[in-house]
Design a protein around this motif. Sequence first.
Motif, PDB file in Angstrom:
ATOM      1  N   THR A  55       1.014  -1.441  -0.100  1.00 46.13           N
ATOM      2  CA  THR A  55       0.183  -0.100   0.116  1.00 46.13           C
ATOM      3  C   THR A  55       0.059   1.284   0.105  1.00 46.13           C
ATOM      4  O   THR A  55       1.850   1.728   1.123  1.00 46.13           O
ATOM      5  N   VAL A  57       1.196   5.368  -0.252  1.00 44.86           N
ATOM      6  CA  VAL A  57       1.135   6.548  -0.202  1.00 44.86           C
ATOM      7  C   VAL A  57       1.924   7.818  -0.489  1.00 44.86           C
ATOM      8  O   VAL A  57       2.893   7.695  -0.831  1.00 44.86           O
ATOM      9  N   SER A  59       0.928  12.192  -0.916  1.00 44.84           N
ATOM     10  CA  SER A  59       1.104  13.710   0.066  1.00 44.84           C
ATOM     11  C   SER A  59       0.848  14.749  -0.596  1.00 44.84           C
ATOM     12  O   SER A  59       2.177  14.094  -1.513  1.00 44.84           O
ATOM     13  N   SER A  68      -3.157  17.090   1.573  1.00 48.97           N
ATOM     14  CA  SER A  68      -3.696  16.205   0.696  1.00 48.97           C
ATOM     15  C   SER A  68      -3.394  14.845   0.857  1.00 48.97           C
ATOM     16  O   SER A  68      -2.271  15.001   0.189  1.00 48.97           O
ATOM     17  N   ASP A  70      -3.031  10.302  -0.315  1.00 52.66           N
ATOM     18  CA  ASP A  70      -4.457   9.027  -0.517  1.00 52.66           C
ATOM     19  C   ASP A  70      -3.179   8.318  -0.825  1.00 52.66           C
ATOM     20  O   ASP A  70      -2.240   7.857  -0.528  1.00 52.66           O
ATOM     21  N   SER A  71      -3.689   6.810  -1.023  1.00 56.26           N
ATOM     22  CA  SER A  71      -3.756   5.274  -1.629  1.00 56.26           C
ATOM     23  C   SER A  71      -3.786   5.086  -2.317  1.00 56.26           C
ATOM     24  O   SER A  71      -4.624   5.145  -2.609  1.00 56.26           O
ATOM     25  N   THR A  72      -2.537   3.986  -2.051  1.00 56.70           N
ATOM     26  CA  THR A  72      -3.161   3.057  -3.725  1.00 56.70           C
ATOM     27  C   THR A  72      -2.963   1.617  -2.981  1.00 56.70           C
ATOM     28  O   THR A  72      -1.698   1.419  -2.592  1.00 56.70           O
ATOM     29  N   PRO A  89     -13.176   8.721  -8.189  1.00 55.94           N
ATOM     30  CA  PRO A  89     -12.455   8.498  -6.579  1.00 55.94           C
ATOM     31  C   PRO A  89     -12.469   6.832  -5.062  1.00 55.94           C
ATOM     32  O   PRO A  89     -13.388   6.228  -6.035  1.00 55.94           O
ATOM     33  N   LYS A  90     -11.971   6.838  -5.392  1.00 57.08           N
ATOM     34  CA  LYS A  90     -11.604   5.533  -4.881  1.00 57.08           C
ATOM     35  C   LYS A  90     -13.443   5.235  -3.574  1.00 57.08           C
ATOM     36  O   LYS A  90     -13.998   3.902  -3.781  1.00 57.08           O
ATOM     37  N   THR A  91     -13.932   6.410  -2.942  1.00 56.08           N
ATOM     38  CA  THR A  91     -15.343   5.972  -2.477  1.00 56.08           C
ATOM     39  C   THR A  91     -16.356   7.290  -3.114  1.00 56.08           C
ATOM     40  O   THR A  91     -16.207   8.158  -3.679  1.00 56.08           O
ATOM     41  N   THR A 183     -13.736  -0.623  -4.692  1.00 58.24           N
ATOM     42  CA  THR A 183     -14.602   1.019  -5.082  1.00 58.24           C
ATOM     43  C   THR A 183     -15.148   0.762  -3.510  1.00 58.24           C
ATOM     44  O   THR A 183     -15.794  -0.352  -3.742  1.00 58.24           O
TER      45      THR A 183
END
Length: 365
Positions: A55, A57, A59, A68, A70-72, A89-91, A183
């Motif tokens: 994972t 990350v 910024s 801000s 985010d991660s993948t 977006p992820k969400t 997602t």
Amino acid sequence: YGSSGRPLQYRFGLEPGSKNDAMIRNYIEKHLRPPYSQNKLLIPRNLLQNRQSYTFVASITNFLDETSLDSTTVYAHEDSVPLVTIEGPKTIVVQTTQSFRMRGNAQMPSCLSSVDTALEFTWELISTSPESILSNSFILDPVTRNTRSLFVKAESLLPGVNYTFQLTAAMSYNTTFFASALTVVSCKFGGLLATINGGNRAISVFDTISMDATNSIDFDGSQASSSFGLQFQWSCKTTSGGVCFEDFEGIIPSANGILTIPPGRLVVGTYVFTVTISKEPGPRRSTAFSTLYVLPNNQSHVSIDSLVALKINSKDRIVLNGKIETGCTSVWIQTEGDNVLQYPGLLSTPLNMTSIAFLPNTLYP
């Protein structure tokens, strides 16, 4: 502010937990240098161990020191599998009254020949939070569940529930070679729309006053998971801000969806009634107003139904429904805005009917 303003600072990292995370973290730290303007970081494949998840990350920080994150998550596989992503977006935040699509993409490994690149797509609902029998009863659209674009129809998700969907792309020549992406769809509670039947109107001092807000709308519809119904709070003021009448019986505060005031309580004058509806969770609220003109003589009862929508599209056919007493005649007039009633070609009904219909593109924002 991105490329059109002051430069951003980019930093990358790796969440702990992988077997060789220290080695990868050292690599990342060596390649990050002030002023941190590098917006891409290439991780060599030989640093990733097969059948391990990583994972990463990222910024981004602007000149105001606002950051801000985010991660993948990357899963390393020893076979040639497609790189699967889901657009957006992820969400994804939706309301239960919305229909929407989720679209995925798959990038093929460069080492594969063109005859080996056929893919089979599958969408799945992995989990719901909070978990319940109702939320787990969601059925994937049978037409699109095996395509890269999944359609979700309105009223199929429950408000207040997060749904985790997975898109899997498998190689057609060998479906054991596959990759997936996740997602989250967050279904939020919809808004409320308070309405008072009849809108503004004139009545006689001898009439019973009835203010009806029972047609107010909860846009979550019948699937609202809250067990609480709509709550109504009424008030009445004169145009100068005074009380409408001495309410010793508590008629106004005790009213629910319909406020009924006996004849003779209001003297001749103008009054503004307000209803605020609310509902948990939140609570969510909406307010509607109705101006009442109390006249000394008997009046024909005339009213116009409220529009049951938060917004009206000017490209749609718009219909206003009026109500009058039996035996009375009526005619529509316009009190504000450009006078569209002088152009009969813009209407699909005559002005002397109880309802009036405007053709598309007649009324403008």
